[in-house]
Motif scaffolding. Structure first.
Motif, PDB file in Angstrom:
ATOM      1  N   GLY A  11       0.819  -1.207   0.000  1.00 23.95           N
ATOM      2  CA  GLY A  11       0.000   0.000   0.000  1.00 23.95           C
ATOM      3  C   GLY A  11       0.853   1.257   0.000  1.00 23.95           C
ATOM      4  O   GLY A  11       0.582   2.214  -0.733  1.00 23.95           O
ATOM      5  N   LEU A  12       1.895   1.251   0.805  1.00 20.84           N
ATOM      6  CA  LEU A  12       2.794   2.404   0.854  1.00 20.84           C
ATOM      7  C   LEU A  12       3.565   2.565  -0.452  1.00 20.84           C
ATOM      8  O   LEU A  12       3.701   3.674  -0.975  1.00 20.84           O
ATOM      9  CB  LEU A  12       3.757   2.270   2.031  1.00 20.84           C
ATOM     10  CG  LEU A  12       3.126   2.431   3.398  1.00 20.84           C
ATOM     11  CD1 LEU A  12       4.127   2.086   4.499  1.00 20.84           C
ATOM     12  CD2 LEU A  12       2.616   3.840   3.592  1.00 20.84           C
ATOM     13  N   LEU A  13       4.061   1.448  -0.986  1.00 17.32           N
ATOM     14  CA  LEU A  13       4.792   1.504  -2.253  1.00 17.32           C
ATOM     15  C   LEU A  13       3.879   1.966  -3.383  1.00 17.32           C
ATOM     16  O   LEU A  13       4.270   2.790  -4.220  1.00 17.32           O
ATOM     17  CB  LEU A  13       5.405   0.139  -2.571  1.00 17.32           C
ATOM     18  CG  LEU A  13       6.291   0.069  -3.812  1.00 17.32           C
ATOM     19  CD1 LEU A  13       7.452   1.052  -3.711  1.00 17.32           C
ATOM     20  CD2 LEU A  13       6.804  -1.357  -3.993  1.00 17.32           C
ATOM     21  N   LEU A  20       4.455   9.745  -7.477  1.00 19.12           N
ATOM     22  CA  LEU A  20       5.528  10.115  -8.407  1.00 19.12           C
ATOM     23  C   LEU A  20       5.045  10.104  -9.856  1.00 19.12           C
ATOM     24  O   LEU A  20       5.349  11.022 -10.621  1.00 19.12           O
ATOM     25  CB  LEU A  20       6.719   9.165  -8.244  1.00 19.12           C
ATOM     26  CG  LEU A  20       7.507   9.293  -6.950  1.00 19.12           C
ATOM     27  CD1 LEU A  20       8.539   8.181  -6.842  1.00 19.12           C
ATOM     28  CD2 LEU A  20       8.175  10.655  -6.858  1.00 19.12           C
ATOM     29  N   GLY A  21       4.300   9.079 -10.215  1.00 24.93           N
ATOM     30  CA  GLY A  21       3.800   8.966 -11.584  1.00 24.93           C
ATOM     31  C   GLY A  21       2.897  10.123 -11.972  1.00 24.93           C
ATOM     32  O   GLY A  21       2.988  10.661 -13.079  1.00 24.93           O
ATOM     33  N   ILE A  22       2.036  10.527 -11.060  1.00 25.22           N
ATOM     34  CA  ILE A  22       1.122  11.643 -11.337  1.00 25.22           C
ATOM     35  C   ILE A  22       1.888  12.970 -11.343  1.00 25.22           C
ATOM     36  O   ILE A  22       1.684  13.809 -12.227  1.00 25.22           O
ATOM     37  CB  ILE A  22      -0.038  11.659 -10.328  1.00 25.22           C
ATOM     38  CG1 ILE A  22      -0.949  10.459 -10.590  1.00 25.22           C
ATOM     39  CG2 ILE A  22      -0.820  12.965 -10.418  1.00 25.22           C
ATOM     40  CD1 ILE A  22      -2.034  10.250  -9.554  1.00 25.22           C
ATOM     41  N   GLU A  23       2.754  13.166 -10.372  1.00 23.39           N
ATOM     42  CA  GLU A  23       3.509  14.415 -10.288  1.00 23.39           C
ATOM     43  C   GLU A  23       4.387  14.637 -11.519  1.00 23.39           C
ATOM     44  O   GLU A  23       4.568  15.768 -11.956  1.00 23.39           O
ATOM     45  CB  GLU A  23       4.368  14.444  -9.013  1.00 23.39           C
ATOM     46  CG  GLU A  23       3.566  14.539  -7.745  1.00 23.39           C
ATOM     47  CD  GLU A  23       2.787  15.841  -7.608  1.00 23.39           C
ATOM     48  OE1 GLU A  23       3.323  16.905  -7.959  1.00 23.39           O
ATOM     49  OE2 GLU A  23       1.632  15.775  -7.154  1.00 23.39           O
ATOM     50  N   ILE A  27       1.490   9.073 -15.474  1.00 19.83           N
ATOM     51  CA  ILE A  27       0.228   8.335 -15.370  1.00 19.83           C
ATOM     52  C   ILE A  27      -0.876   9.247 -14.871  1.00 19.83           C
ATOM     53  O   ILE A  27      -0.618  10.369 -14.434  1.00 19.83           O
ATOM     54  CB  ILE A  27       0.347   7.121 -14.414  1.00 19.83           C
ATOM     55  CG1 ILE A  27       0.648   7.596 -12.986  1.00 19.83           C
ATOM     56  CG2 ILE A  27       1.356   6.112 -14.918  1.00 19.83           C
ATOM     57  CD1 ILE A  27       0.428   6.553 -11.930  1.00 19.83           C
ATOM     58  N   LYS A  28      -2.081   8.733 -14.906  1.00 28.21           N
ATOM     59  CA  LYS A  28      -3.242   9.367 -14.292  1.00 28.21           C
ATOM     60  C   LYS A  28      -3.881   8.330 -13.384  1.00 28.21           C
ATOM     61  O   LYS A  28      -3.814   7.138 -13.657  1.00 28.21           O
ATOM     62  CB  LYS A  28      -4.241   9.823 -15.358  1.00 28.21           C
ATOM     63  CG  LYS A  28      -3.704  10.910 -16.254  1.00 28.21           C
ATOM     64  CD  LYS A  28      -4.735  11.326 -17.269  1.00 28.21           C
ATOM     65  CE  LYS A  28      -4.140  12.397 -18.178  1.00 28.21           C
ATOM     66  NZ  LYS A  28      -5.079  12.827 -19.200  1.00 28.21           N
ATOM     67  N   GLU A  29      -4.499   8.793 -12.322  1.00 31.52           N
ATOM     68  CA  GLU A  29      -5.187   7.876 -11.411  1.00 31.52           C
ATOM     69  C   GLU A  29      -6.397   7.291 -12.111  1.00 31.52           C
ATOM     70  O   GLU A  29      -7.229   8.020 -12.637  1.00 31.52           O
ATOM     71  CB  GLU A  29      -5.602   8.611 -10.133  1.00 31.52           C
ATOM     72  CG  GLU A  29      -6.382   7.764  -9.144  1.00 31.52           C
ATOM     73  CD  GLU A  29      -5.635   6.550  -8.650  1.00 31.52           C
ATOM     74  OE1 GLU A  29      -6.194   5.448  -8.747  1.00 31.52           O
ATOM     75  OE2 GLU A  29      -4.490   6.699  -8.171  1.00 31.52           O
ATOM     76  N   VAL A  89       5.481  -1.977 -14.972  1.00 32.89           N
ATOM     77  CA  VAL A  89       5.368  -1.859 -16.432  1.00 32.89           C
ATOM     78  C   VAL A  89       5.465  -0.406 -16.861  1.00 32.89           C
ATOM     79  O   VAL A  89       6.231  -0.060 -17.763  1.00 32.89           O
ATOM     80  CB  VAL A  89       4.054  -2.508 -16.943  1.00 32.89           C
ATOM     81  CG1 VAL A  89       3.790  -2.139 -18.393  1.00 32.89           C
ATOM     82  CG2 VAL A  89       4.108  -4.016 -16.772  1.00 32.89           C
ATOM     83  N   TRP A  90       4.714   0.500 -16.225  1.00 29.35           N
ATOM     84  CA  TRP A  90       4.778   1.893 -16.680  1.00 29.35           C
ATOM     85  C   TRP A  90       6.104   2.544 -16.356  1.00 29.35           C
ATOM     86  O   TRP A  90       6.569   3.410 -17.086  1.00 29.35           O
ATOM     87  CB  TRP A  90       3.588   2.737 -16.262  1.00 29.35           C
ATOM     88  CG  TRP A  90       3.340   3.029 -14.823  1.00 29.35           C
ATOM     89  CD1 TRP A  90       2.372   2.481 -14.051  1.00 29.35           C
ATOM     90  CD2 TRP A  90       4.017   3.974 -13.980  1.00 29.35           C
ATOM     91  NE1 TRP A  90       2.408   3.014 -12.784  1.00 29.35           N
ATOM     92  CE2 TRP A  90       3.405   3.937 -12.717  1.00 29.35           C
ATOM     93  CE3 TRP A  90       5.085   4.854 -14.169  1.00 29.35           C
ATOM     94  CZ2 TRP A  90       3.822   4.723 -11.650  1.00 29.35           C
ATOM     95  CZ3 TRP A  90       5.501   5.639 -13.103  1.00 29.35           C
ATOM     96  CH2 TRP A  90       4.874   5.568 -11.866  1.00 29.35           C
ATOM     97  N   ILE A  91       6.760   2.121 -15.288  1.00 28.73           N
ATOM     98  CA  ILE A  91       8.091   2.648 -14.993  1.00 28.73           C
ATOM     99  C   ILE A  91       9.074   2.212 -16.066  1.00 28.73           C
ATOM    100  O   ILE A  91       9.861   3.012 -16.585  1.00 28.73           O
ATOM    101  CB  ILE A  91       8.562   2.200 -13.591  1.00 28.73           C
ATOM    102  CG1 ILE A  91       7.766   2.920 -12.511  1.00 28.73           C
ATOM    103  CG2 ILE A  91      10.056   2.446 -13.418  1.00 28.73           C
ATOM    104  CD1 ILE A  91       7.969   2.366 -11.115  1.00 28.73           C
TER     105      ILE A  91
END
Length: 99
Positions: A11-13, A20-23, A27-29, A89-91
């Motif tokens: 959950g934390l990860l 990070l992805g959104i900032e 990515i988008k939520e 995958v997205w990273i």
């Protein structure tokens, strides 16, 4: 108990990687409920990501791995594992396109 620790860690990860992805605009939520929570503030997002696994850990101690609690923990573990695989995958895709 191992599944409970995994859920808290996952959950934390998930929260950190999503943040990070959104900032960084990678990515988008995808979850509309969590999207609204993020719009309220990242603190609320992190609180939810920490509190929900802690609730499951509390349920574990009340009824250790019996019936529905065991099913709930297993389902949450599979879901988080899938979400973390998606993050990976997205990273990798992002690193591949920027590198």
């Amino acid at each position: 108990m191992k599944i409970c620790v995994f859920l808290l860690f996952a959950g934390l990860l998930d929260a950190v990687l999503t943040n990070l992805g959104i900032e960084y605009g990678i990515i988008k939520e995808g979850n509309p409920i969590m999207k609204q929570v993020i719009e309220l503030g990242w603190v609320y997002f992190y609180m939810i990501k920490i509190i929900l696994p802690l609730v499951l850990i509390g349920l574990f101690y009340l009824r250790p791995l019996k019936g529905r609690i065991r099913t709930l923990l297993t389902a949450a573990g599979v879901l988080y594992f899938s979400v973390l695989a998606y993050h990976l995958v997205w990273i990798l895709l992002y690193l591949n396109t920027t590198g």
